[in-house]
Enzyme design. Structure first.
Site, PDB file in Angstrom:
ATOM      1  N   TYR A 117     -29.797 -14.680  35.117  1.00  0.00           N
ATOM      2  CA  TYR A 117     -29.874 -16.050  35.617  1.00  0.00           C
ATOM      3  C   TYR A 117     -28.599 -16.789  35.213  1.00  0.00           C
ATOM      4  CZ  TYR A 117     -31.607 -20.559  37.032  1.00  0.00           C
ATOM      5  OH  TYR A 117     -31.748 -21.768  37.680  1.00  0.00           O
ATOM      6  N   GLN A 183     -38.750 -20.656  40.315  1.00  0.00           N
ATOM      7  CA  GLN A 183     -39.008 -19.771  41.460  1.00  0.00           C
ATOM      8  C   GLN A 183     -38.107 -18.537  41.426  1.00  0.00           C
ATOM      9  OE1 GLN A 183     -38.043 -22.925  41.567  1.00  0.00           O
ATOM     10  NE2 GLN A 183     -36.439 -23.313  43.091  1.00  0.00           N
ATOM     11  N   ASN A 206     -32.527 -24.228  32.326  1.00  0.00           N
ATOM     12  CA  ASN A 206     -33.155 -25.472  31.898  1.00  0.00           C
ATOM     13  C   ASN A 206     -34.594 -25.228  31.442  1.00  0.00           C
ATOM     14  OD1 ASN A 206     -34.682 -25.181  34.235  1.00  0.00           O
ATOM     15  ND2 ASN A 206     -33.561 -26.728  35.381  1.00  0.00           N
ATOM     16  N   GLN A 251     -18.952 -29.124  22.156  1.00  0.00           N
ATOM     17  CA  GLN A 251     -20.364 -28.745  22.150  1.00  0.00           C
ATOM     18  C   GLN A 251     -21.218 -29.841  22.771  1.00  0.00           C
ATOM     19  OE1 GLN A 251     -21.343 -25.787  21.278  1.00  0.00           O
ATOM     20  NE2 GLN A 251     -23.461 -26.224  21.813  1.00  0.00           N
ATOM     21  N   HIS A 254     -22.045 -30.309  26.777  1.00  0.00           N
ATOM     22  CA  HIS A 254     -22.900 -29.411  27.551  1.00  0.00           C
ATOM     23  C   HIS A 254     -24.079 -30.146  28.174  1.00  0.00           C
ATOM     24  CE1 HIS A 254     -21.467 -25.299  27.087  1.00  0.00           C
ATOM     25  NE2 HIS A 254     -21.110 -25.580  25.855  1.00  0.00           N
ATOM     26  N   GLU A 319     -27.136 -21.680  16.612  1.00  0.00           N
ATOM     27  CA  GLU A 319     -26.587 -20.757  17.600  1.00  0.00           C
ATOM     28  C   GLU A 319     -25.151 -20.399  17.227  1.00  0.00           C
ATOM     29  OE1 GLU A 319     -25.804 -20.749  22.446  1.00  0.00           O
ATOM     30  OE2 GLU A 319     -26.196 -22.626  21.394  1.00  0.00           O
ATOM     31  N   HIS A 320     -24.344 -21.420  16.965  1.00  0.00           N
ATOM     32  CA  HIS A 320     -22.936 -21.232  16.588  1.00  0.00           C
ATOM     33  C   HIS A 320     -22.712 -21.838  15.205  1.00  0.00           C
ATOM     34  CE1 HIS A 320     -22.972 -21.998  21.065  1.00  0.00           C
ATOM     35  NE2 HIS A 320     -22.470 -20.778  21.016  1.00  0.00           N
ATOM     36  N   ASP A 353     -17.099 -19.097  23.901  1.00  0.00           N
ATOM     37  CA  ASP A 353     -17.728 -19.454  25.174  1.00  0.00           C
ATOM     38  C   ASP A 353     -17.133 -18.680  26.342  1.00  0.00           C
ATOM     39  OD1 ASP A 353     -19.452 -21.282  24.059  1.00  0.00           O
ATOM     40  OD2 ASP A 353     -18.194 -23.021  24.486  1.00  0.00           O
ATOM     41  N   GLU A 407     -60.181   6.227   9.296  1.00  0.00           N
ATOM     42  CA  GLU A 407     -60.196   5.127  10.261  1.00  0.00           C
ATOM     43  C   GLU A 407     -61.377   5.209  11.216  1.00  0.00           C
ATOM     44  OE1 GLU A 407     -56.378   5.149  12.162  1.00  0.00           O
ATOM     45  OE2 GLU A 407     -55.368   4.251  10.421  1.00  0.00           O
ATOM     46  N   HIS A 412     -59.666  11.543  17.230  1.00  0.00           N
ATOM     47  CA  HIS A 412     -58.334  11.784  16.683  1.00  0.00           C
ATOM     48  C   HIS A 412     -58.385  12.985  15.732  1.00  0.00           C
ATOM     49  CE1 HIS A 412     -57.368   7.847  18.276  1.00  0.00           C
ATOM     50  NE2 HIS A 412     -56.125   7.915  17.808  1.00  0.00           N
TER      51      HIS A 412
END
Length: 428
Positions: A117, A183, A206, A251, A254, A319-320, A353, A407, A412
């Site tokens: 994506y 979608q 998003n 940063q 964004h 993240e960074h 980036d 068990e 088994h």
């Protein structure tokens, strides 16, 4: 940009998931039930584009390349070259051993078909094309499908921003679909009359995209749940305040939900950075987004020393994580929770980036405590291989039966005891 207390490091729920989940679930259900018809309806409704089919025609790629400057094409090519070189160094070793009797091992197998994506809302992101497609290629994936929202402004290139198509062509994606939002995730996860489902979906988006990925997980693999992007900069008194200010601004532009945080023991640096921000803002086209970001989720925190800054950064798990300090490699050893560590002022995050080499798709929202950046490892399956010899089976089968009885799993135990009896008869 304000000087804050440590409360700025307490993570908030930036997305009201409960408000958005019903709409996302409705979209997913409609695409699963109605297929292409639902995709066309949602694309017309949300993107303002009427489509007969979803793949970009091959001729559009040539048209797109002609609309992108040679300089940008050259920069995309350099980024692709560095990304490919980096990700092809990712170790993916299958292995076997005979030290446990017979042969045991693990085998890496590339996924067959993946979806990437690529956001294209307030800013087109051709870099995300490269940073998702190329790691998949390095892993050996044969079919790589990009999906990105169409835009009426780009009718000449089938409603896709030319620079995204140029990047897709350069990266060697198998197909580009003109689909965005929840979608698009539904189409990749479930398939339709014209779209084959994929094995895994990667890439940021998003709130609707992220929640859709959350809901389809299980029917398809995902790389993670990407939230708003974030950077923490740890800087000492020797850091260049102009560079630190610029990195925070980069940063913040964004998204109004992004986070840009400076941790420093130096009051002098903190006030210098603070004073530089308004001057830089005057020349930036996304100044209003930056102002909102600085008001909401960003700030400067004064710490006792760099050691405390590292402790706070680990708790935040950004993240960074950028180390604008002397001896950054030494301080990097203190960091255990970050998507990426950028060591020294020459290794600033903007390079990550675009052109440094690792993928810029990194864990957000504190998930760097347990998650990793996108890499070739995200596009392979690990299969265990078991081929025991008779001697080993005879030795360990009684233990398997004993544990099975513990068990209360009699079948088994039966399976193990039959093999053990067979081996005993063979020996006699």
């Amino acid at each position: 940009m304000k000087i804050c207390d440590r409360s700025i490091l307490k993570r908030q729920n930036v997305w009201d998931e409960d408000r958005h989940l019903p709409a996302v679930a409705e979209i997913l259900a409609a695409v699963r039930a109605e297929g292409d018809a639902a995709l066309k309806a949602f694309t017309a409704r949300f993107d303002g584009v009427t489509l007969d089919c979803f793949p970009v025609d091959e001729a559009a790629f040539a048209t797109a390349r002609a609309q992108v400057t040679p300089e940008v094409l050259a920069s995309l090519a350099l980024a692709a070259e560095r990304l490919r070189a980096f990700h092809e160094l990712q170790p993916l070793p299958s292995w076997t051993t005979d030290k446990l009797g017979g042969a045991l091992g693990q085998r890496f197998t590339p996924l067959r078909r993946v979806g990437c994506y690529v956001p294209s809302g307030t800013a087109p992101l051709p870099s995300t094309v490269l940073h998702t497609v190329i790691p998949a290629q390095a892993a050996g994936v044969k079919e790589i499908i990009i999906t990105t929202p169409p835009n009426p402004a780009y009718a000449a290139t089938e409603f896709i921003n030319p620079v995204i198509l140029a990047a897709a062509h350069l990266a060697g994606a198998t197909q580009v679909l003109r689909l965005g939002g929840a979608q698009a995730i539904a189409a990749l996860a479930f398939g339709t009359e014209s779209i084959l489902p994929v094995d895994k979906i990667v890439g940021p988006g998003n709130v609707y995209v992220t929640l859709a990925k959350k809901l389809v997980f299980g029917a398809v693999g995902i790389d993670g749940l990407a939230g708003p992007t974030e950077t923490v900069i740890i800087a000492d008194e020797f850091a260049n305040p102009r560079w630190v200010a610029a990195d925070l601004l980069a940063q913040a532009e964004h998204d109004v939900l992004a986070s840009a945080i400076l941790l420093t023991p130096s009051e002098q640096l903190a006030y210098a950075v603070q004073s530089l921000i308004p001057t830089f803002l005057e020349r930036l086209p996304r100044a209003e987004i930056i102002r909102q970001t600085f008001e909401r989720n960003s700030g400067i925190v004064l710490t006792r020393d760099i050691a405390e800054a590292c402790e706070l950064a680990n708790e935040y798990a950004p993240e960074h994580l950028c180390l604008a300090v002397r001896e950054p490699q030494v301080w990097a050893e203190r960091i255990h929770s970050a998507g990426g560590i950028f060591m020294g002022e020459n290794s600033f995050e903007v390079l990550g980036d675009y052109v440094a080499g690792p993928s810029h798709v990194m864990p957000t929202g504190g998930s760097a405590r347990f998650a990793s950046p996108l890499s070739a490892l995200d596009f392979v399956r690990l299969t265990s291989l078991v081929a025991l010899d008779n001697t080993t089976t005879h030795t360990i089968a009684p233990h398997a039966a004993r544990l099975a009885y513990a068990e209360s799993l009699g079948a088994h135990a039966l399976a193990a005891e039959l093999r053990e009896a067979y081996n005993v008869r063979r020996e006699t």
